[in-house]
Write an enzyme that holds these catalytic residues in place. Structure first.
Site, PDB file in Angstrom:
ATOM      1  N   HIS A 107      -4.703 -15.191   8.888  1.00 16.80           N
ATOM      2  CA  HIS A 107      -3.871 -13.996   8.700  1.00 16.80           C
ATOM      3  C   HIS A 107      -4.258 -12.858   9.650  1.00 16.80           C
ATOM      4  O   HIS A 107      -3.672 -11.783   9.588  1.00 16.80           O
ATOM      5  CB  HIS A 107      -3.957 -13.508   7.255  1.00 16.80           C
ATOM      6  CG  HIS A 107      -3.467 -14.525   6.274  1.00 16.80           C
ATOM      7  ND1 HIS A 107      -2.250 -15.155   6.419  1.00 16.80           N
ATOM      8  CD2 HIS A 107      -4.023 -15.044   5.146  1.00 16.80           C
ATOM      9  CE1 HIS A 107      -2.078 -16.019   5.419  1.00 16.80           C
ATOM     10  NE2 HIS A 107      -3.142 -15.974   4.645  1.00 16.80           N
ATOM     11  N   ARG A 112      13.923  -3.287  -7.609  1.00 18.83           N
ATOM     12  CA  ARG A 112      12.464  -3.180  -7.709  1.00 18.83           C
ATOM     13  C   ARG A 112      12.032  -3.328  -9.165  1.00 18.83           C
ATOM     14  O   ARG A 112      12.633  -2.725 -10.059  1.00 18.83           O
ATOM     15  CB  ARG A 112      11.978  -1.810  -7.200  1.00 18.83           C
ATOM     16  CG  ARG A 112      12.429  -1.428  -5.809  1.00 18.83           C
ATOM     17  CD  ARG A 112      11.844  -2.315  -4.720  1.00 18.83           C
ATOM     18  NE  ARG A 112      10.396  -2.400  -4.718  1.00 18.83           N
ATOM     19  CZ  ARG A 112       9.581  -1.535  -4.099  1.00 18.83           C
ATOM     20  NH1 ARG A 112      10.077  -0.533  -3.426  1.00 18.83           N
ATOM     21  NH2 ARG A 112       8.269  -1.700  -4.131  1.00 18.83           N
ATOM     22  N   LYS A 126       2.942   6.959   4.477  1.00 20.68           N
ATOM     23  CA  LYS A 126       2.256   5.661   4.491  1.00 20.68           C
ATOM     24  C   LYS A 126       1.887   5.216   5.900  1.00 20.68           C
ATOM     25  O   LYS A 126       1.523   4.065   6.114  1.00 20.68           O
ATOM     26  CB  LYS A 126       3.150   4.597   3.839  1.00 20.68           C
ATOM     27  CG  LYS A 126       3.525   4.897   2.387  1.00 20.68           C
ATOM     28  CD  LYS A 126       4.419   3.799   1.835  1.00 20.68           C
ATOM     29  CE  LYS A 126       5.236   4.288   0.664  1.00 20.68           C
ATOM     30  NZ  LYS A 126       6.278   3.315   0.279  1.00 20.68           N
ATOM     31  N   ARG A 173       1.895 -11.294   5.379  1.00 20.34           N
ATOM     32  CA  ARG A 173       3.358 -11.363   5.482  1.00 20.34           C
ATOM     33  C   ARG A 173       3.877 -10.971   6.863  1.00 20.34           C
ATOM     34  O   ARG A 173       5.069 -11.126   7.139  1.00 20.34           O
ATOM     35  CB  ARG A 173       4.001 -10.462   4.412  1.00 20.34           C
ATOM     36  CG  ARG A 173       3.621 -10.814   2.964  1.00 20.34           C
ATOM     37  CD  ARG A 173       4.348 -12.050   2.451  1.00 20.34           C
ATOM     38  NE  ARG A 173       5.798 -11.899   2.463  1.00 20.34           N
ATOM     39  CZ  ARG A 173       6.508 -11.361   1.481  1.00 20.34           C
ATOM     40  NH1 ARG A 173       5.922 -10.895   0.411  1.00 20.34           N
ATOM     41  NH2 ARG A 173       7.828 -11.282   1.577  1.00 20.34           N
ATOM     42  N   PRO A 179       0.826  -1.215   0.000  1.00 29.94           N
ATOM     43  CA  PRO A 179       0.000   0.000   0.000  1.00 29.94           C
ATOM     44  C   PRO A 179       0.861   1.267   0.000  1.00 29.94           C
ATOM     45  O   PRO A 179       1.830   1.364   0.730  1.00 29.94           O
ATOM     46  CB  PRO A 179      -0.786  -0.109   1.311  1.00 29.94           C
ATOM     47  CG  PRO A 179      -0.692  -1.537   1.713  1.00 29.94           C
ATOM     48  CD  PRO A 179       0.604  -2.049   1.171  1.00 29.94           C
ATOM     49  N   GLU A 180       0.498   2.204  -0.866  1.00 27.24           N
ATOM     50  CA  GLU A 180       1.181   3.497  -0.943  1.00 27.24           C
ATOM     51  C   GLU A 180       0.194   4.565  -0.474  1.00 27.24           C
ATOM     52  O   GLU A 180      -0.905   4.238  -0.023  1.00 27.24           O
ATOM     53  CB  GLU A 180       1.650   3.747  -2.385  1.00 27.24           C
ATOM     54  CG  GLU A 180       2.520   2.612  -2.924  1.00 27.24           C
ATOM     55  CD  GLU A 180       2.973   2.828  -4.368  1.00 27.24           C
ATOM     56  OE1 GLU A 180       3.124   3.985  -4.796  1.00 27.24           O
ATOM     57  OE2 GLU A 180       3.162   1.824  -5.064  1.00 27.24           O
TER      58      GLU A 180
END
Ligand SMILES: [Zn+2]
Length: 275
Positions: free
Chosen positions: A96, A265, A55, A115, A2-3
């Protein structure tokens, strides 16, 4: 990952769903590293506001308690009403789910994070400014003024422009997707060194930042790998507006979009439209 537009979409969703809710208890289901909560510190406190810087999300609770949270790779805040929460309690929680906030009205807020890189940190409201100051973050990408942007970028003369845009000390909030899109929008290869860009190009780049982010926010951000969702669990719709990121061909000239790696990247550009 997410940005800014995705984090802002989550913030707006949280404002709509959890402001005024009183925490009954916080369950650390699969909290793990990065979640610096005991669980009981928030009991009885009310969520007063949710702000954003770059962020980062900043939850303000009553009693001047703040919680700073970063979604990192796969963090999600999902609001569940009382019925959905009672169904989850019966069925068992998602593997999760790391943290569950139970509110006094029997609704809840899940922090899901596949993650497990996402973070939550509690502090007094008075410590928030120094928390960000110690990280030397640049101004937020939606609000940074041109002079500061130019000065911060220019200090990265020998760095690729895309890499400079990803540097949160230059400008806070941009990530891989929007940095790639910005390079496309100004017709510059992501690998171009900052020192090889004229000031007119940097000015053009700056002029695209807020408009790009605002349209992305309007479309609830970009869901690409299915990991980012809104607080309703829905995907963002901005992926259909992307010009370069993840594209096969250029929407302007039809050339094949080229995928490369830049500082590790994945990076996309049009070999004709970007030079
Ligand atoms: Zn092209």
């Amino acid at each position: 990952m997410p940005e800014l537009p995705e984090v802002e979409t989550v913030r707006i969703g949280l404002i709509d769903t959890v402001i005024g809710k009183k925490v009954l208890e916080v369950e650390l289901i699969g909290a793990g590293r990065g979640v610096a909560l005991e669980g009981s510190e928030l009991n009885g406190l009310e969520i007063i506001d949710v702000k954003r810087y770059g962020k980062y999300l900043m939850f303000s609770f009553s009693n001047d308690v703040s919680m700073i949270s970063h979604l990192r790779m796969t963090g999600q805040y999902i609001h569940v009403d009382s019925r959905a929460l009672s169904n989850l309690d019966k069925k068992g929680h998602d593997k999760h789910t790391r943290v569950l906030f139970r509110f006094s009205d029997k609704s809840g807020l899940l922090f899901n994070d596949q993650r497990k890189f996402g973070t939550m940190e509690l502090m007094n409201e008075s410590e928030v400014d120094s928390y960000f100051a110690s990280r030397k973050l640049g101004d937020d990408a939606l609000f940074i003024d041109y002079d500061l942007f130019l000065s911060n970028v220019s200090k990265r003369a020998n760095v690729a422009i895309k890499t400079a845009l990803l540097d949160q000390k230059v400008i806070a909030g941009l990530g891989n997707i929007y940095a790639i899109e910005l390079c496309y929008l100004i017709g510059v290869l992501p690998s171009t060194l900052v020192k090889n860009l004229k000031e007119t190009k940097l000015k053009k780049l700056y002029s695209h930042i807020a408009p790009l982010l605002l349209v992305a926010i309007k479309n609830n951000g970009t869901t690409f790998d299915g990991k980012y969702v809104t607080t309703n669990g829905e995907a963002g719709k901005f992926s259909s507006f992307l010009k370069a990121y993840g594209k096969k061909s250029c929407g302007t000239c039809g050339s094949d979009i080229v995928k490369t790696k830049l500082n590790g990247r994945g990076t996309y550009h049009c070999p004709k439209c970007q030079r």
